[in-house]
Motif scaffolding. Structure first.
Motif, PDB file in Angstrom:
ATOM      1  N   GLN A 497      25.292 -21.823  45.630  1.00 39.23           N
ATOM      2  CA  GLN A 497      24.488 -20.676  46.047  1.00 39.23           C
ATOM      3  C   GLN A 497      23.067 -20.834  45.538  1.00 39.23           C
ATOM      4  O   GLN A 497      22.845 -21.259  44.398  1.00 39.23           O
ATOM      5  CB  GLN A 497      25.085 -19.380  45.515  1.00 39.23           C
ATOM      6  N   ALA A 498      22.095 -20.469  46.380  1.00 37.66           N
ATOM      7  CA  ALA A 498      20.678 -20.563  46.016  1.00 37.66           C
ATOM      8  C   ALA A 498      20.053 -19.177  46.063  1.00 37.66           C
ATOM      9  O   ALA A 498      20.301 -18.404  46.993  1.00 37.66           O
ATOM     10  CB  ALA A 498      19.943 -21.502  46.964  1.00 37.66           C
ATOM     11  N   SER A 499      19.232 -18.868  45.053  1.00 37.94           N
ATOM     12  CA  SER A 499      18.544 -17.576  44.974  1.00 37.94           C
ATOM     13  C   SER A 499      17.069 -17.826  44.720  1.00 37.94           C
ATOM     14  O   SER A 499      16.705 -18.619  43.849  1.00 37.94           O
ATOM     15  CB  SER A 499      19.115 -16.704  43.847  1.00 37.94           C
ATOM     16  N   VAL A 500      16.215 -17.153  45.473  1.00 34.59           N
ATOM     17  CA  VAL A 500      14.773 -17.283  45.301  1.00 34.59           C
ATOM     18  C   VAL A 500      14.304 -16.178  44.365  1.00 34.59           C
ATOM     19  O   VAL A 500      14.568 -15.000  44.590  1.00 34.59           O
ATOM     20  CB  VAL A 500      14.041 -17.167  46.651  1.00 34.59           C
ATOM     21  N   THR A 501      13.606 -16.560  43.295  1.00 34.37           N
ATOM     22  CA  THR A 501      13.190 -15.592  42.283  1.00 34.37           C
ATOM     23  C   THR A 501      11.801 -15.945  41.759  1.00 34.37           C
ATOM     24  O   THR A 501      11.064 -16.689  42.401  1.00 34.37           O
ATOM     25  CB  THR A 501      14.233 -15.523  41.156  1.00 34.37           C
ATOM     26  N   GLY A 502      11.458 -15.431  40.583  1.00 31.84           N
ATOM     27  CA  GLY A 502      10.103 -15.538  40.059  1.00 31.84           C
ATOM     28  C   GLY A 502       9.400 -14.192  40.214  1.00 31.84           C
ATOM     29  O   GLY A 502       9.800 -13.350  41.019  1.00 31.84           O
ATOM     30  N   GLN A 503       8.348 -13.975  39.447  1.00 36.08           N
ATOM     31  CA  GLN A 503       7.662 -12.690  39.491  1.00 36.08           C
ATOM     32  C   GLN A 503       7.102 -12.377  40.872  1.00 36.08           C
ATOM     33  O   GLN A 503       7.090 -11.225  41.311  1.00 36.08           O
ATOM     34  CB  GLN A 503       6.535 -12.659  38.446  1.00 36.08           C
ATOM     35  N   THR A 504       6.663 -13.403  41.590  1.00 38.35           N
ATOM     36  CA  THR A 504       6.142 -13.167  42.938  1.00 38.35           C
ATOM     37  C   THR A 504       7.257 -12.707  43.870  1.00 38.35           C
ATOM     38  O   THR A 504       7.072 -11.786  44.681  1.00 38.35           O
ATOM     39  CB  THR A 504       5.492 -14.445  43.481  1.00 38.35           C
ATOM     40  N   ALA A 505       8.429 -13.342  43.770  1.00 31.97           N
ATOM     41  CA  ALA A 505       9.554 -12.938  44.612  1.00 31.97           C
ATOM     42  C   ALA A 505      10.024 -11.524  44.256  1.00 31.97           C
ATOM     43  O   ALA A 505      10.405 -10.749  45.138  1.00 31.97           O
ATOM     44  CB  ALA A 505      10.707 -13.927  44.461  1.00 31.97           C
ATOM     45  N   VAL A 506      10.005 -11.176  42.958  1.00 30.69           N
ATOM     46  CA  VAL A 506      10.363  -9.813  42.549  1.00 30.69           C
ATOM     47  C   VAL A 506       9.406  -8.814  43.185  1.00 30.69           C
ATOM     48  O   VAL A 506       9.813  -7.774  43.711  1.00 30.69           O
ATOM     49  CB  VAL A 506      10.346  -9.680  41.014  1.00 30.69           C
ATOM     50  N   SER A 507       8.111  -9.139  43.148  1.00 26.88           N
ATOM     51  CA  SER A 507       7.114  -8.259  43.762  1.00 26.88           C
ATOM     52  C   SER A 507       7.371  -8.095  45.257  1.00 26.88           C
ATOM     53  O   SER A 507       7.297  -6.979  45.791  1.00 26.88           O
ATOM     54  CB  SER A 507       5.710  -8.823  43.531  1.00 26.88           C
ATOM     55  N   VAL A 508       7.673  -9.173  45.922  1.00 27.94           N
ATOM     56  CA  VAL A 508       7.953  -9.122  47.361  1.00 27.94           C
ATOM     57  C   VAL A 508       9.168  -8.241  47.637  1.00 27.94           C
ATOM     58  O   VAL A 508       9.158  -7.409  48.558  1.00 27.94           O
ATOM     59  CB  VAL A 508       8.159 -10.541  47.918  1.00 27.94           C
ATOM     60  N   ASP A 509      10.223  -8.414  46.836  1.00 27.64           N
ATOM     61  CA  ASP A 509      11.447  -7.642  47.055  1.00 27.64           C
ATOM     62  C   ASP A 509      11.230  -6.151  46.802  1.00 27.64           C
ATOM     63  O   ASP A 509      11.706  -5.295  47.573  1.00 27.64           O
ATOM     64  CB  ASP A 509      12.564  -8.164  46.146  1.00 27.64           C
ATOM     65  N   VAL A 510      10.529  -5.823  45.724  1.00 26.23           N
ATOM     66  CA  VAL A 510      10.281  -4.410  45.417  1.00 26.23           C
ATOM     67  C   VAL A 510       9.397  -3.783  46.484  1.00 26.23           C
ATOM     68  O   VAL A 510       9.653  -2.661  46.945  1.00 26.23           O
ATOM     69  CB  VAL A 510       9.650  -4.261  44.021  1.00 26.23           C
ATOM     70  N   ALA A 511       8.350  -4.510  46.888  1.00 25.64           N
ATOM     71  CA  ALA A 511       7.452  -3.975  47.916  1.00 25.64           C
ATOM     72  C   ALA A 511       8.202  -3.724  49.221  1.00 25.64           C
ATOM     73  O   ALA A 511       8.013  -2.702  49.881  1.00 25.64           O
ATOM     74  CB  ALA A 511       6.287  -4.934  48.139  1.00 25.64           C
ATOM     75  N   ARG A 512       9.082  -4.656  49.580  1.00 25.54           N
ATOM     76  CA  ARG A 512       9.844  -4.490  50.822  1.00 25.54           C
ATOM     77  C   ARG A 512      10.812  -3.304  50.702  1.00 25.54           C
ATOM     78  O   ARG A 512      10.973  -2.525  51.646  1.00 25.54           O
ATOM     79  CB  ARG A 512      10.603  -5.771  51.138  1.00 25.54           C
ATOM     80  N   SER A 513      11.456  -3.167  49.539  1.00 23.90           N
ATOM     81  CA  SER A 513      12.381  -2.046  49.352  1.00 23.90           C
ATOM     82  C   SER A 513      11.656  -0.705  49.431  1.00 23.90           C
ATOM     83  O   SER A 513      12.149   0.252  50.038  1.00 23.90           O
ATOM     84  CB  SER A 513      13.085  -2.174  47.998  1.00 23.90           C
ATOM     85  N   LEU A 514      10.468  -0.636  48.818  1.00 21.76           N
ATOM     86  CA  LEU A 514       9.699   0.601  48.863  1.00 21.76           C
ATOM     87  C   LEU A 514       9.215   0.903  50.279  1.00 21.76           C
ATOM     88  O   LEU A 514       9.221   2.061  50.718  1.00 21.76           O
ATOM     89  CB  LEU A 514       8.512   0.511  47.902  1.00 21.76           C
ATOM     90  N   ASP A 515       8.784  -0.132  50.986  1.00 17.71           N
ATOM     91  CA  ASP A 515       8.344   0.073  52.375  1.00 17.71           C
ATOM     92  C   ASP A 515       9.495   0.558  53.248  1.00 17.71           C
ATOM     93  O   ASP A 515       9.315   1.422  54.115  1.00 17.71           O
ATOM     94  CB  ASP A 515       7.765  -1.228  52.944  1.00 17.71           C
ATOM     95  N   ASP A 516      10.694   0.008  53.010  1.00 14.59           N
ATOM     96  CA  ASP A 516      11.854   0.445  53.796  1.00 14.59           C
ATOM     97  C   ASP A 516      12.250   1.883  53.457  1.00 14.59           C
ATOM     98  O   ASP A 516      12.734   2.627  54.316  1.00 14.59           O
ATOM     99  CB  ASP A 516      13.047  -0.490  53.539  1.00 14.59           C
ATOM    100  N   ALA A 517      12.055   2.263  52.192  1.00 15.75           N
ATOM    101  CA  ALA A 517      12.450   3.607  51.766  1.00 15.75           C
ATOM    102  C   ALA A 517      11.433   4.671  52.163  1.00 15.75           C
ATOM    103  O   ALA A 517      11.761   5.856  52.198  1.00 15.75           O
ATOM    104  CB  ALA A 517      12.632   3.639  50.243  1.00 15.75           C
ATOM    105  N   LEU A 518      10.205   4.249  52.469  1.00 20.21           N
ATOM    106  CA  LEU A 518       9.140   5.209  52.746  1.00 20.21           C
ATOM    107  C   LEU A 518       9.467   6.152  53.906  1.00 20.21           C
ATOM    108  O   LEU A 518       9.319   7.375  53.770  1.00 20.21           O
ATOM    109  CB  LEU A 518       7.830   4.456  53.002  1.00 20.21           C
ATOM    110  N   PRO A 519       9.916   5.648  55.068  1.00 14.94           N
ATOM    111  CA  PRO A 519      10.244   6.587  56.158  1.00 14.94           C
ATOM    112  C   PRO A 519      11.368   7.558  55.800  1.00 14.94           C
ATOM    113  O   PRO A 519      11.322   8.733  56.180  1.00 14.94           O
ATOM    114  CB  PRO A 519      10.665   5.652  57.302  1.00 14.94           C
ATOM    115  N   VAL A 520      12.366   7.052  55.054  1.00 12.68           N
ATOM    116  CA  VAL A 520      13.476   7.931  54.651  1.00 12.68           C
ATOM    117  C   VAL A 520      12.969   9.043  53.749  1.00 12.68           C
ATOM    118  O   VAL A 520      13.305  10.231  53.920  1.00 12.68           O
ATOM    119  CB  VAL A 520      14.571   7.113  53.937  1.00 12.68           C
TER     120      VAL A 520
END
Length: 729
Positions: A497-520
């Motif tokens: 199994q491969a996982s992409v991480t690092g502080q930049t990837a964390v930032s990308v994931d959090v930003a995407r989660s927040l953007d997805d949650a914004l309309p809700v």
């Protein structure tokens, strides 16, 4: 509710000394607790369970990296035409590394010229040393930071260019600087002009400071038991101070009106808390629910920020309902200007007067179509930049700082992507072999510059691959690379199994989660606004006007913020250090906070219109009457709130800066455009239909925000002095 609150106000008046002493004891106890029980805050923003966060934790377990402390990078650049490997430069570099290694709190400082692990660019003009502290990120002391900066500054006086960056050099957020103090001074001036009495203005501000002090100290105590974000206390202070001043303002203004109508001090306090206090409770409840409702996003650090700020709002409401009436009991008639005290004692009433605001209401309601169209078009135009909004968790250092210069040197020496590398964790039998096999395919992806050889762990069942993008950490191309990497590394052979991480990837994931949650979340708060306003005003169209106005406020607020912080318009006016994507927290926090504040203004302004209409005044005259009574308070409240928020902009940390600007501008848009133009113009257009409630909804409970129950109990409903001169239906 009005009757219960009036009894609370009367109790606070009768026992005013005890009430004041209780609040002082709570304040002192909070201070003692903050000093003795406070813990450290966290500067880490991530989401438990997301791929990048889980992988980071797994790397700490597999490779032992989780025990490392905060790090910094000392960047060294050779003079023009030279390399860092010449004997003279190499000697100076070695001496610098040795000196840094002896600094307090430093556990290690790597030598860039170590043949076993060199950290020099291909041209050998730029090198960096990784400095590791024994303290965790966010816990490096100012003294340790200062020692490192002094060494770096001294080393730069020679031929080498030396700068430093990294998490270990970041300053903790602060509250109470000169800029924030200016906002408080402006608030005091606005209060003094509004009241015409400096003593009342000072009492208003002091009671708000007591509330925000208790709230922030409570948050500080909580840091000793819960891992809270470093932004949380600042957010709680900013919001608590603004609403604390405004809630006290609402009650004091109504108290002064009751005195002018001839009420004695005790009756005036009870009536003010029962009427304006009902609006304060309702408005405070909307803010609390909006902030606590952040839990639906499913992001723990955001939930903690919302709950902490909501708790501060609760304290502000309790202070307004108890401490403020107790203080008013001590002031008595001195809450009025000296020239009005005699008339108030004789029941001289309150002059209707036209005044500027009443003239404003008359113009808006007469030219309702033009006013409505002009306001809507203006806010729509300001909202245009919102549709190009980008968000990130990567905080850019201030321009001109050593951190910014170091990042620039690294980008020029190693490429833009060097400041935002991506790490791929491979786990499973044959992880290192699988990583080596897929390396050529990873290197062929768009925006990839370098892929380092895989590094296996001691057991051989995990391996790390470092991918250096061509673009910087806040570039949309890097975000796309994260998605491309994950698509490329799915369904690997052999169960790896491969996982992409690092502080930049964390930032990308959090930003995407927040953007997805914004309309809700936006749907949640808009739905809440509709339900609440239907209950308050027993109308369908009034809530619709209020909610549509709120949407325009959000669009204009975030649009203006994008134009300034992302596009760079008027950047110098707000002391902006650098432009780029907004901090990911900004949109959702701004929506939650502005929702509550917009409902404050809607409830306080329109409730006075509804009060006049319920007493038989015609729809058009009820708008003007309610506007005359409530608009001065809304104007003062908006100026105070925007001043307090604006005080956090010039010198605020990056996370708070954009949030404070969005709130300050949003308050002005909402109060002066939506509530004072769009709402009265739309209600004038609707006429009697504005207060229509379908028969099938008439079973809804009545929220007595205007205090009708108090009037009936006192037998005052026959004729209201403040409605004299208004046209009856």
């Amino acid at each position: 509710m009005a009757l219960a609150l009036s009894r609370l106000g009367a109790f606070s008046h009768r026992h005013r000394l005890a009430v004041v002493l209780v609040w002082l004891v709570v304040l002192v106890a909070g201070g003692v607790g903050a000093v003795t029980l406070a813990g450290e805050t966290s500067s880490r923003f991530d989401i438990p369970g997301q791929e990048s966060t889980v992988a980071l934790d797994r790397i700490g377990e597999e490779f032992g990296a989780g025990s490392e402390g905060a790090t910094a990078r000392v960047v060294v650049v050779a003079p023009d035409g030279q390399t860092v490997t010449t004997p003279e430069n190499a000697g100076a570099l070695g001496a610098l590394v040795a000196e840094i290694g002896e600094l307090p709190g430093v556990t290690s400082a790597t030598n860039p010229l170590d043949p076993a692990a060199p950290s020099v660019n291909r041209e050998q003009t730029t090198a960096y040393s990784t400095v590791t502290f024994d303290a965790a990120p966010g816990e490096v002391t100012p003294a340790q930071q200062e020692a490192l900066l002094d060494v770096v500054e001294g080393a730069g006086e020679g031929g080498l260019t030396v700068e430093v960056t990294g998490e270990a050099t970041q300053e903790p957020p602060h509250v109470g600087g000169p800029a924030e103090a200016i906002g408080v001074v402006v608030a005091l001036l606005v209060l003094a002009v509004t009241y015409g009495a400096l003593a009342v203005a000072g009492m208003n501000l002091l009671s708000a400071l007591v509330g925000v002090g208790i709230g922030v100290m409570g948050v500080t105590i909580a840091t000793g038991f819960v891992d809270l974000s470093s932004t949380t206390p600042t957010l709680a202070a900013m919001l608590g101070l603004a609403v604390g001043i405004d809630y006290a303002l609402f009650i004091i203004t109504r108290y002064r009106q009751e005195l002018r109508h001839g009420s004695d001090v005790g009756t005036a306090i009870a009536t003010a808390v029962g009427t304006a206090g009902s609006a304060v409770v309702t408005a405070g409840l909307t803010v609390v629910i909006a902030l606590a409702g952040l839990f639906v996003v499913g992001i723990p650090f955001l939930t903690q920020m919302g709950v902490a700020a909501a708790a501060t709002i609760v304290v502000a409401v309790l202070v307004a309902l108890t401490l403020v009436p107790a203080a008013l009991g001590f002031l008595g008639l001195r809450a009025l200007p000296r020239t009005q005290r005699g008339a108030a004692a004789d029941g001289g009433g309150e002059a209707g007067g036209r005044g500027f605001l009443l003239g404003w209401a008359g113009t808006v309601t007469r030219r309702r179509v033009g006013s409505l169209l002009l306001a809507v078009v203006a806010l729509a135009v300001i909202s245009v930049p919102f549709f190009s909004m980008q968000t990130t968790l990567v905080q850019m250092p201030p321009e001109g700082s050593t951190q910014a210069r170091a990042d620039d040197l690294l980008a020029r020496g190693f490429g833009e992507g060097f400041n935002g590398p991506l790490t791929v964790l491979f786990e499973g039998d044959g992880a290192a072999e699988t990583a080596a096999r897929v390396t050529p395919a990873v290197a062929e992806l768009d925006d990839v510059v370098i892929v380092t050889p895989p590094i296996p762990d001691a057991d051989g069942d995990a391996a790390l691959l470092t991918v250096i993008p061509e673009s910087g950490p806040t570039d949309p191309a890097t975000e796309q690379l994260v998605a491309d990497l994950r698509a490329e590394l799915t369904d690997l052979d052999g169960g790896v199994q491969a996982s992409v991480t690092g502080q930049t990837a964390v930032s990308v994931d959090v930003a995407r989660s927040l953007d997805d949650a914004l309309p809700v979340y936006l749907t949640l708060v808009v739905g809440l606004a509709l339900v609440l306003l239907v209950l308050v005003f027993r109308s369908i169209l009034v809530p619709l006007v209020g909610v549509l106005g709120f949407l325009l406020t959000i669009g204009a607020s975030l649009g203006a913020t994008v134009a300034v912080f992302q596009w760079g318009w008027l950047a110098d006016a707000v002391n902006l250090d650098s432009t780029g994507p907004l901090i990911s927290l900004t949109p959702i926090l701004v929506i939650g906070i502005l929702f509550g504040l917009a409902m404050d203004y809607q409830i306080f302004l329109v409730s006075r219109m509804h009060e006049a209409h319920s007493h038989g005044v015609s729809p058009l005259e009820s708008i003007r009457t309610g506007f005359r009574q409530a608009a001065p308070v809304v104007v003062a409240a908006a100026l105070i709130m925007s001043s307090v928020f604006a005080g956090f902009v010039p010198a605020g940390e990056a996370t708070i800066k954009s949030i404070a600007f969005a709130l300050a501008s949003g308050i002005l848009f909402d109060a002066f455009v939506v509530r004072m133009v769009i709402v009265p113009a739309a209600l004038a257009l609707l006429g009697e239909r504005a207060w229509w409630l379908p028969r099938w909804l008439r079973w809804l409970p009545v929220l007595d925000v205007e205090g009708a129950a108090l009037e009936k109990a006192a037998g005052r409903h026959a004729e209201r002095p403040d409605l004299v001169g208004a046209t009856r239906r």
